[in-house]
Structures are given as structure tokens and as C-alpha cells.
Motif scaffolding. Sequence first.
Motif, PDB file in Angstrom:
ATOM      1  N   ASN A 215       4.604   3.852   3.080  1.00 14.98           N
ATOM      2  CA  ASN A 215       5.103   3.299   2.043  1.00 14.98           C
ATOM      3  C   ASN A 215       5.900   1.841   2.327  1.00 14.98           C
ATOM      4  OD1 ASN A 215       6.465   2.359  -0.419  1.00 14.98           O
ATOM      5  ND2 ASN A 215       8.067   3.904   0.211  1.00 14.98           N
ATOM      6  N   LEU A 216       4.721   0.661   2.306  1.00 13.36           N
ATOM      7  CA  LEU A 216       5.427  -0.389   2.521  1.00 13.36           C
ATOM      8  C   LEU A 216       6.587  -0.942   2.246  1.00 13.36           C
ATOM      9  CD1 LEU A 216       1.942  -2.380   2.654  1.00 13.36           C
ATOM     10  CD2 LEU A 216       3.336  -2.125   4.803  1.00 13.36           C
ATOM     11  N   LYS A 217       7.503  -0.303   0.773  1.00 13.41           N
ATOM     12  CA  LYS A 217       8.098  -0.347  -0.041  1.00 13.41           C
ATOM     13  C   LYS A 217       9.021  -0.626   1.551  1.00 13.41           C
ATOM     14  CE  LYS A 217       6.192   0.572  -4.270  1.00 13.41           C
ATOM     15  NZ  LYS A 217       5.755  -0.986  -4.727  1.00 13.41           N
ATOM     16  N   VAL A 218       9.382   0.293   1.763  1.00 15.41           N
ATOM     17  CA  VAL A 218      10.915   0.548   2.729  1.00 15.41           C
ATOM     18  C   VAL A 218      11.092  -1.159   3.770  1.00 15.41           C
ATOM     19  CG1 VAL A 218      10.328   2.959   2.968  1.00 15.41           C
ATOM     20  CG2 VAL A 218       9.171   1.795   5.358  1.00 15.41           C
ATOM     21  N   LEU A 219       9.745  -1.328   3.607  1.00 23.79           N
ATOM     22  CA  LEU A 219      10.171  -2.733   3.658  1.00 23.79           C
ATOM     23  C   LEU A 219      11.444  -3.887   3.494  1.00 23.79           C
ATOM     24  CD1 LEU A 219       7.387  -3.665   5.656  1.00 23.79           C
ATOM     25  CD2 LEU A 219       8.880  -2.773   7.489  1.00 23.79           C
ATOM     26  N   TYR A 220      11.257  -3.638   2.143  1.00 22.44           N
ATOM     27  CA  TYR A 220      12.307  -4.384   1.182  1.00 22.44           C
ATOM     28  C   TYR A 220      13.074  -4.214   1.413  1.00 22.44           C
ATOM     29  CZ  TYR A 220       8.397  -5.127  -2.201  1.00 22.44           C
ATOM     30  OH  TYR A 220       6.719  -5.904  -2.765  1.00 22.44           O
TER      31      TYR A 220
END
Length: 519
Positions: free
Chosen positions: A464-469
Motif C-alpha cells: 500500500n503506497l498510501k502508507v508513505l503519505y
Amino acid sequence: MKALKIALAALAALATQPLAAQMERVPDRPAGEGEGPFGKLVIRGVTVIEGSGAPPAGPIDIVIEDNLIAALYPGGAPAGELETAQRVVDANGMYALPGFVDVHGHNGDAAKAPNPSYGYKLWLAHGVTTVRGVSFYFGAGTPDIADARRSAANTITAPRLIPYAVFGDKWAGGAPDTPAKAREWVRWAKAQGYWGVKFFNGSSPEVFAAAFDEAEKLQMGTVAHLAQTGVAEVNAHKAVELGLDDVTHFYGHFESLLKDGLPYYPEDYNYFDEQSRFGWVARLAPQAVEPGEAKWDEYVDLLVDEAVTLSPTFNIYSASRDVMRARSFDWHERYTLPSLMDFYAPSATNHGSYYKDWTSEDEVAWRGFYAKWFDLVKDFHDRGGRVTAGSDPGYIYQTWGFAYIGELEMLREAGLSPLAVIRAATLDGARSLYEPMDKEPPMGRIAVGQLADLVIVPENPLANLKVLYGTGHTRLNRETGAIEQVGGVRWTVKDGILFDAPALLADVARMVEEQRATR
């Protein structure tokens, strides 16, 4: 030469303002903002995503000495390594990636964000440890080189800064509108310390060819935004034949793939009306040939055979397909400066603030445009072409740092696998910067001997790339029923210096609140 002169006139207008009126000086890095570099720093128990496309592996202890990765110990470092470390970071259960490379950055407009630290800290807080500025600032007398040197010395809180200059900008020698003048400008830029040249369109093929050739001789990179004003003479196909290294954005691609010789524009089209300009960009896609047709395949093969890099910057235009969503991103309230939100609002003058009467038809057209643009980049990537990640922040509701993670999500949407997205953001981005110098990059992967640039995040970005926000990812805890925010970068290591990413974000939030209070 008319388009080139128009572009240079706009840059000259910026340069006529006193520097202090444009941007504040980047403050020195305060004591306590970033720890190290250490004689020995150990990151313990982390799962490594090393950057080349290899699968995750862990737990691993990463030993950093000063500014280099000295050792990688699967299963754990020997006791002696831990006993002699000045700092040990417990990263059990976390993930380590190479520091991210943003190949398309700007940071110089006081109307948006007068303190450059705002953008620099947001980049670092999202794991971006290297940024190519194209340019960081526009106009003569600007501190691109000074900022780069101060960052290299770690006297400011900033990513590693790779300065490119816009062709014809920053000097007093006039427009480089002949092959001889083009070569002279490139030599001048090299002498100032710029690593490469960013081109806008408008030059003749002869001028482009001379500039590209001189840049190659001097081991400088070249990247081009091939705007509509000059693309009839030099589209991406022609620019690549002339020697261009890197095509950024979408400009020049579809003009290289038209079914007919020139694009169709309606009789009331006006390039200087940005709603007209960007509204009609999307209408180029149906005028281009389809994937798999001979002209398409020949063009993609040309890009691959000439070893061109594509830095698509998908995310900077993403509001065009859903402007209501972009206006309401959940980070705007806490992390976007009020002055930046003012700049983003529909405007007759601010570049990229073109949603004066943006309609459902415009958004539908842009969704169709993206589908074909994604196909082009994916096809290029699948045939062996290099794709990199660039954010072009500070425009169109795309705030520094957050915009970069948005770009990673859109590379995934275009069809790159999660590991390929990380490679675009790390090793391939680094190689695109160092290849013009015929060097392997000193960063871009987690390996012994590489520079100590790392991103450490509590959650798995491959899932989940969203965890980098910086705002993290919203998740329902199925056991407790609580809604939780998870993720966000925990630590960013740049040049062996350990930065607390949440603390950087807190400082940005303070900047936002202070500006809001003055209003």
C-alpha cells in the motif's frame, strides 16, 4: 525564435525583482534537527527493499559509518557492532528503502511559499533525499548553486539538491538563438556549477542540436518540456533524434503520434489562456494513433533504442480529471500554506491555476487522455525503457512531498508493479542523474558502499503506497472497531544524518499556523 523569446522574457521579469522579495534565505540547520552523522549508526531488524527490483528481505541490521552503508547483517549484527555504535535505531517490523529521488522539483516563488525550508522539509519528511531542480529558482542571481552546496555540506535541512538551469536563463548574454550562442550558454552554465539543462520548446532544430551536443561533451544532462508553442518544429521524436536525454511531462509525445501531420485546435484556442491550453491538451489523445499501430511501435522503439528516460510527472496534472478531489486533499488543512492555497485557486495569472470553468466534459477528456498516456509509459517500460519519478510540486493542488507519493501511486496505476515503482523512485532516478557523467550513482540502492540515504517506514509500501503519505493511511482496526491512522515515514536518513520525519512535519504545520495567524 518567438516562443523562446517569450519564455525568456517571462524569466527575465522574475529576475528583475530583488532576490529578497522573491524568496527568503534558507536558514541554517538548527541544533537538534537531524542527528549525526555518526561514526557508527545501526538500523536494527528492518526488512529491506533494496531498490533494484529484488524482493524484500529481513530482518536485517544496517550498519552505517559516517555517510556510507558499511555492512548488512541478515538476522542481526554481531554484538561488537552494536556495542561500538553511537546510535541504534530499533526498526523491528519496519521497512527500509533507498532514499527517494524526485527528478522534477521547483522551489522558488514567494507568492506560494516564501521560505524554501517549507518545501525542503516536506520532501525530507516523505523520504525524498535527492531532488533535481529544473530549476529550483528562475532568474539571475538566484541561489540554486548556493542551496546545493549548503545541502551537500548539511548546513541546511534539505535533500541533496541537483541544480539544472533552464536554457537561456540566469545569464546576461541574451537569448541563445544561434548554434554558437547555444554552445556558449551551455559552457557558461557548466562553469557556474549546473549539472544539466532544462529546455522549453521554441528553439530551432539547429539550436537544439548544438545545445544537446555541447551538453553531452561537457557531461551535462538534458531534459525537455516540449511545449505546444514549438512542438510543430521539434516534437519528442525529433528532440530524441537530436540528442535529448529525458522527456518530462506528456509534451511532445502525442504530437509525435498524430494520425495527421499537425494537431487540430479550435478557432478560438489561445495558448496563453491556460484553461484553453490545458483543456485542449486532453483532446490530443484521440488525434493520436492507437497502441499497437505501426507508428506507435516505431516511436516507442525509438525511445528505447536511444536510451531516453521518461519522467512523466503524472500527478501534477491529476486534478484535471477530478478537481473537487484535489481541492480537498486531507493534508491541505494542516500542511498546505494559506498562500499556496491562494495560488492554487482559479486565476487568470497564476500558472497552473486554470480551473476557471472546468467542466465534466473536461474531466472526462482528461481521464481518456490519461488512459493513453499510461499505455505509452507502460509500453515503454515493458520494452526496457527507464521511467523515473518526478513531482513538479507547488502547482495545481500538488504540495511538496505529498505530490511525490501521489506520483508513485500513479506510476502504479499506469501498470508498473510495486517493485518497479520503487525502482523508478530510487535506482533508476539516481542513474538518470549520474549517467550523463558516465558514473554509477553513489545512492539509489541499499548496498554496502552506497551513500547512507534511507527511508524507514512502519508499514509495507509494496502492499500500500498510501502508507508513505505524511498523513498516513486510514484503517479500521477490526478487533477494537477504532479508526486508526497508520504509516507515514518514521525516519529519513540523508548523508548519514537521521531525520525524525514526524518532527519535520510538525515544523511545517507550525509554519502553516504562523502564516494563518498573520491573516
